[in-house]
Each structure stands twice: as structure tokens, then as C-alpha cells.
Design a protein around this motif. Structure first.
Motif, short mmCIF file in Angstrom:
data_model
loop_
_atom_site.label_atom_id
_atom_site.label_comp_id
_atom_site.label_asym_id
_atom_site.label_seq_id
_atom_site.Cartn_x
_atom_site.Cartn_y
_atom_site.Cartn_z
N ALA A 45 2.93 -1.45 12.52
CA ALA A 45 2.69 -1.48 11.14
C ALA A 45 3.93 -2.13 10.67
O ALA A 45 5.00 -2.29 11.14
CB ALA A 45 2.57 -0.23 10.35
N SER A 46 3.85 -3.02 9.34
CA SER A 46 4.94 -3.69 8.85
C SER A 46 5.84 -2.84 7.97
O SER A 46 7.12 -3.23 7.95
CB SER A 46 4.32 -4.79 7.80
N ALA A 47 5.32 -1.64 7.72
CA ALA A 47 6.44 -0.82 7.00
C ALA A 47 6.46 0.50 7.67
O ALA A 47 5.56 1.00 8.66
CB ALA A 47 5.89 -0.36 5.67
N ASP A 48 7.59 1.12 7.58
CA ASP A 48 7.92 2.55 8.20
C ASP A 48 6.95 3.66 7.56
O ASP A 48 7.06 3.76 6.32
CB ASP A 48 9.32 2.70 8.15
N PRO A 49 6.26 4.24 8.46
CA PRO A 49 5.35 5.23 7.68
C PRO A 49 6.04 6.49 7.32
O PRO A 49 5.65 7.12 6.15
CB PRO A 49 4.39 5.67 9.02
N ALA A 50 7.23 6.62 7.53
CA ALA A 50 8.04 7.76 6.89
C ALA A 50 8.85 7.30 5.79
O ALA A 50 9.61 8.06 4.92
CB ALA A 50 9.35 8.28 7.95
N ASP A 51 8.80 6.05 5.30
CA ASP A 51 9.38 5.62 4.02
C ASP A 51 8.47 6.01 2.83
O ASP A 51 7.46 5.52 2.70
CB ASP A 51 9.73 4.21 4.29
N PRO A 52 9.08 6.84 2.14
CA PRO A 52 8.26 7.07 0.63
C PRO A 52 8.02 5.98 -0.24
O PRO A 52 7.20 6.03 -1.10
CB PRO A 52 8.98 8.27 0.12
N ALA A 53 9.03 4.86 -0.24
CA ALA A 53 8.81 3.88 -0.97
C ALA A 53 7.95 2.62 -0.62
O ALA A 53 7.81 1.64 -1.27
CB ALA A 53 10.27 3.52 -1.39
N ALA A 54 7.53 2.94 0.66
CA ALA A 54 6.59 1.81 1.15
C ALA A 54 5.30 1.55 0.25
O ALA A 54 4.68 2.56 -0.29
CB ALA A 54 6.40 2.03 2.41
N LYS A 55 4.97 0.34 0.33
CA LYS A 55 4.05 -0.11 -0.60
C LYS A 55 2.50 0.16 0.13
O LYS A 55 2.55 -0.34 1.41
CB LYS A 55 3.85 -1.43 -1.30
N VAL A 56 1.42 0.80 -0.30
CA VAL A 56 0.31 1.01 0.52
C VAL A 56 -1.06 0.42 -0.25
O VAL A 56 -0.67 0.42 -1.53
CB VAL A 56 -0.04 2.35 0.83
N ALA A 57 -1.83 0.24 0.02
CA ALA A 57 -3.14 -0.44 -0.62
C ALA A 57 -3.69 1.06 -1.30
O ALA A 57 -3.54 2.25 -0.89
CB ALA A 57 -4.37 -0.90 0.18
N ARG A 58 -4.36 0.97 -2.61
CA ARG A 58 -4.87 1.83 -3.39
C ARG A 58 -6.28 2.53 -2.51
O ARG A 58 -6.84 1.61 -1.72
CB ARG A 58 -5.37 1.35 -4.71
N VAL A 59 -6.23 3.90 -2.77
CA VAL A 59 -7.45 4.23 -2.21
C VAL A 59 -8.84 4.22 -3.31
O VAL A 59 -8.50 4.72 -4.18
CB VAL A 59 -7.27 5.82 -1.91
N GLY A 60 -9.94 3.77 -2.83
CA GLY A 60 -10.71 3.55 -3.64
C GLY A 60 -12.03 4.30 -3.36
O GLY A 60 -12.19 4.95 -2.14
N TYR A 61 -12.84 4.88 -4.33
CA TYR A 61 -14.14 5.85 -3.90
C TYR A 61 -15.48 5.08 -4.34
O TYR A 61 -15.39 4.49 -5.50
CB TYR A 61 -13.88 7.30 -4.62
N ARG A 62 -16.13 4.86 -3.42
CA ARG A 62 -17.46 4.52 -3.80
C ARG A 62 -18.33 5.49 -3.34
O ARG A 62 -18.40 5.89 -2.14
CB ARG A 62 -18.00 3.32 -3.15
N SER A 63 -19.34 6.06 -4.02
CA SER A 63 -20.26 7.19 -3.70
C SER A 63 -21.43 6.24 -2.86
O SER A 63 -21.87 5.44 -3.21
CB SER A 63 -21.03 7.63 -5.08
N THR A 64 -21.73 7.13 -1.84
CA THR A 64 -22.76 6.74 -0.99
C THR A 64 -24.36 6.74 -1.64
O THR A 64 -25.11 6.11 -0.95
CB THR A 64 -22.69 7.32 0.42
N ILE A 65 -24.20 7.77 -2.53
CA ILE A 65 -25.41 7.88 -2.97
C ILE A 65 -25.51 7.60 -4.53
O ILE A 65 -26.46 8.18 -5.49
CB ILE A 65 -26.13 9.40 -2.96
N ALA A 66 -25.24 6.57 -5.04
CA ALA A 66 -24.73 6.24 -6.35
C ALA A 66 -25.82 5.79 -7.08
O ALA A 66 -26.27 6.27 -8.24
CB ALA A 66 -23.58 5.47 -6.38
N PRO A 67 -27.04 5.03 -6.41
CA PRO A 67 -28.01 4.52 -7.01
C PRO A 67 -29.13 5.37 -7.07
O PRO A 67 -30.19 5.22 -7.59
CB PRO A 67 -28.45 3.30 -6.35
N TYR A 68 -28.93 6.61 -6.61
CA TYR A 68 -30.07 7.67 -6.36
C TYR A 68 -30.17 8.21 -7.84
O TYR A 68 -29.06 8.56 -8.32
CB TYR A 68 -29.63 8.74 -5.39
N THR A 69 -31.66 8.28 -8.12
CA THR A 69 -31.87 9.19 -9.36
C THR A 69 -32.94 10.18 -8.87
O THR A 69 -34.03 9.63 -8.36
CB THR A 69 -32.60 8.27 -10.46
N SER A 70 -32.78 11.31 -9.47
CA SER A 70 -33.86 12.46 -8.84
C SER A 70 -35.24 12.14 -9.53
O SER A 70 -35.23 11.75 -10.74
CB SER A 70 -33.31 13.63 -9.48
#
Length: 94
Positions: A45-70
Motif C-alpha cells: 500500500a502507498s500509505a501506512d495503515p497505522a497512520d490515522p491521517a492517511a487519506k482513503v477513498a470514501r465508502v459508498g453504499y448502494r442497495s442491491t434491492i433498490a429498484p424493487y417495489t413490492s
């Protein structure tokens, strides 16, 4: 597996003249065994995993059942009307 290859080599050399086929096994197994002792030379990895100031990508959430309608509870339509809606139209005589 190493013991098996040594046994084959010993049996071949006892027969005579066929031990040259198994001469490559010992260096191959030695190289394989020693390759596990080599240090890792590439950085994982390019950054130290123990470094709290390391920049990381945002975590996104996509629902797997989003287009579902009952569809329940749905009121059933009369079966004859539904059947007539999908029945092919009769052909006209020429």
C-alpha cells in the motif's frame, strides 16, 4: 512430494542411465523452498495503515434491492379480462 521425487531419483539411478531426468527436481524444490524466505520487495500500500491521517477513498453504499417495489397485496383482476387481453386477435377473412 520431495521424498517421492527423491525415491524416484534413487530408483532411476539404481536402474542406471535414467537419473538425468530427475536431476532438475532438487534445484527446483530448493528454489521453491528458499523463495518463501525472501523479503517482500514491493510495497503493498502507498500509505501506512497505522497512520490515522492517511487519506482513503470514501465508502459508498448502494442497495442491491433498490429498484424493487413490492407488488403485494395486489387485487387480482378477473381472469377472463386478463386472458382476453393477451389472446391474439382473430384474423380477417380475405
Amino acid at each position: 512430494m520431495l521424498a517421492l521425487s527423491w525415491a524416484k531419483s534413487a530408483a532411476a539411478s539404481a536402474v542406471g542411465g535414467q537419473h538425468f531426468r530427475f536431476n532438475w527436481l532438487l534445484p527446483a524444490f530448493a528454489a521453491l523452498a528458499l523463495s518463501g524466505c525472501m523479503p517482500v520487495t514491493t510495497q503493498v500500500a502507498s500509505a501506512d495503515p497505522a497512520d490515522p491521517a492517511a487519506k482513503v477513498a470514501r465508502v459508498g453504499y448502494r442497495s442491491t434491492i433498490a429498484p424493487y417495489t413490492s407488488l403485494r397485496p395486489a387485487t387480482p383482476a378477473p381472469w377472463r379480462d386478463r386472458n382476453d387481453a393477451v389472446t391474439p386477435q382473430p384474423k380477417q377473412d380475405r
